[in-house]
Design an enzyme around this catalytic site. Structure first.
Site, mmCIF file in Angstrom:
data_model
loop_
_atom_site.group_PDB
_atom_site.id
_atom_site.type_symbol
_atom_site.label_atom_id
_atom_site.label_comp_id
_atom_site.label_asym_id
_atom_site.label_seq_id
_atom_site.Cartn_x
_atom_site.Cartn_y
_atom_site.Cartn_z
ATOM 1 C CD GLU A 61 -2.978 -0.673 -0.216
ATOM 2 O OE1 GLU A 61 -3.038 0.496 -0.642
ATOM 3 O OE2 GLU A 61 -3.569 -1.613 -0.766
ATOM 4 C CE1 TYR A 120 -6.921 3.211 -0.779
ATOM 5 C CE2 TYR A 120 -4.572 3.376 -0.278
ATOM 6 C CZ TYR A 120 -5.624 2.722 -0.891
ATOM 7 O OH TYR A 120 -5.397 1.580 -1.597
ATOM 8 C CG ASP A 152 -8.163 4.775 -4.482
ATOM 9 O OD1 ASP A 152 -9.356 4.800 -4.847
ATOM 10 O OD2 ASP A 152 -7.315 4.004 -4.971
#
Length: 350
Positions: free
Chosen positions: A33, A116, A134
């Site tokens: 991520e 996020y 996002d």
DNA sequence: TTCCGGTCGA
DNA sequence: TCGACCGGAA
């Protein structure tokens, strides 16, 4: 069928096969991520492989020297991500004895993890019901639901988060989050979206109203243009030469002195080499009058330097709006602020 | 040349 | 609330 069911069904057929999707290890998901923040999958993939191989656990990450981390990160950009990861890994060792957290509230406290990323890791690793928002999600939701609130505003962020929260699958939040982002990345793309193959084409508000290219709405940040103006004071006994600003630019039709503009700050020597300077003033030598004056406008920063040229010089290719006027007339002309800022200094030759 | 994109800190 | 941070693609 519900919005989330359609997406999850689409995802079952169309999911991209990505290596970090084979695991629920929050450390591995975190690596992927952070690498994918601001970064395309194709660009991030080789970096992910390197990090997993070189630093297979959060303990390895925390123990590695920062130089080593940055060397692995080299070329990926936004290097504060790597520095924050190092801090986060140390925090995980210190605060959680090396057990990487999986809850939103714990994750959001770690450096480099915002809402996020906390939602993504929490939903992927432990199925916590947290809707990710996002760039993909903004795009899909703004188009399907026809929402034209500016996504960079506080109101827009709130509105889209609330909508996303209302749409997420309570049963399969992780799958749903993956699905909507993959859908945005591969079908509901920023440019040339694949509307012909879209599962929402019959209910998509933007498609129906021809607003695909207009959504999501982002108010453009007017980026500051820097401009460098060089003004020339040219005297002829009791007269001085003035000029008029052209149409289509700031201060249109206001009076100033003859000038040339450059894209960057330059020295007097460079100015003498400048093509526009030579066109008008040949080999004459400009003498700087004081320091440059900075003028800030909403959308541009102007750095103005004034120069003295020899009295009564022969000006080549004189522009038609360059005219000598009597000094006492100067006061009566409409001038912009930069000019009277300069005239207020003691640098104007009497 | 313009667009794209999460987080942080001022 | 908004600029800085970066590199790649269109």
């Amino acid at each position: 069928m519900s919005f989330s069911s359609k997406l999850i069904q689409w995802y079952a057929q169309n999911a991209r096969e990505l290596p970090w999707r084979q695991t629920s290890d929050p450390y591995i998901i975190w690596l992927s991520e952070i690498i994918l923040q601001q970064t395309r999958v194709e660009q991030g993939l080789p970096y992910f492989q390197t990090f997993v191989t070189q630093l297979p656990t959060v303990s390895d990450f925390a123990d590695a020297p920062e130089d080593f981390i940055l060397r692995l990160w080299q070329g990926l950009g936004y290097y504060s991500r790597a520095r924050n990861m190092h801090k986060a890994a140390k925090a995980v060792m210190h605060d959680y004895s090396g057990r990487f957290p999986t809850s939103y509230h714990e994750l959001i406290q770690l450096p480099g993890i915002g809402s996020y990323t906390a939602s993504a890791i929490a939903s992927f690793s432990s199925n916590e019901v947290r809707a990710v928002v996002d760039g993909n999600v903004y795009r899909v939701l703004s188009r399907v639901f026809g929402i034209d609130t500016d996504i960079n505003s506080g109101a827009g962020k709130k509105q889209f988060q609330e909508l996303a929260d209302s749409l997420i699958s309570e049963k399969e939040p992780g799958l749903y989050n993956q699905a909507i982002m993959d859908f945005g990345a591969t079908v509901c793309k920023p440019k040339q979206p694949l509307c012909a193959n879209c599962i929402f084409v019959h209910e998509c508000d933007a498609f129906a109203t021809g607003r695909i290219a207009l959504l999501p709405k982002k108010i453009k940040k007017t980026k500051i243009r820097k401009r460098y103006f060089h003004y020339f004071i040219i005297r002829r006994s009791a007269e001085v030469m003035i000029a008029k600003r052209p149409d289509g630019d700031i201060w249109a039709n206001l009076h100033e002195f003859p000038m040339i503009e450059t894209a960057a700050p330059i020295s007097v020597t460079e100015l003498q080499e400048n093509a526009a300077f030579k066109t008008h003033f040949a080999q004459n030598i400009p003498i700087p009058l004081g320091d440059s004056i900075k003028q800030i406008l909403s959308h541009q920063h102007i750095y103005a330097q004034f120069y003295l040229l020899p009295e009564d010089i022969d000006i080549k290719n004189k522009k038609t709006d360059w005219q000598y006027i009597l000094l006492e007339k100067l006061d009566t002309l409409a001038k912009h602020k930069l000019i009277f800022s300069f005239l207020r200094t003691d640098n104007f030759p009497q």
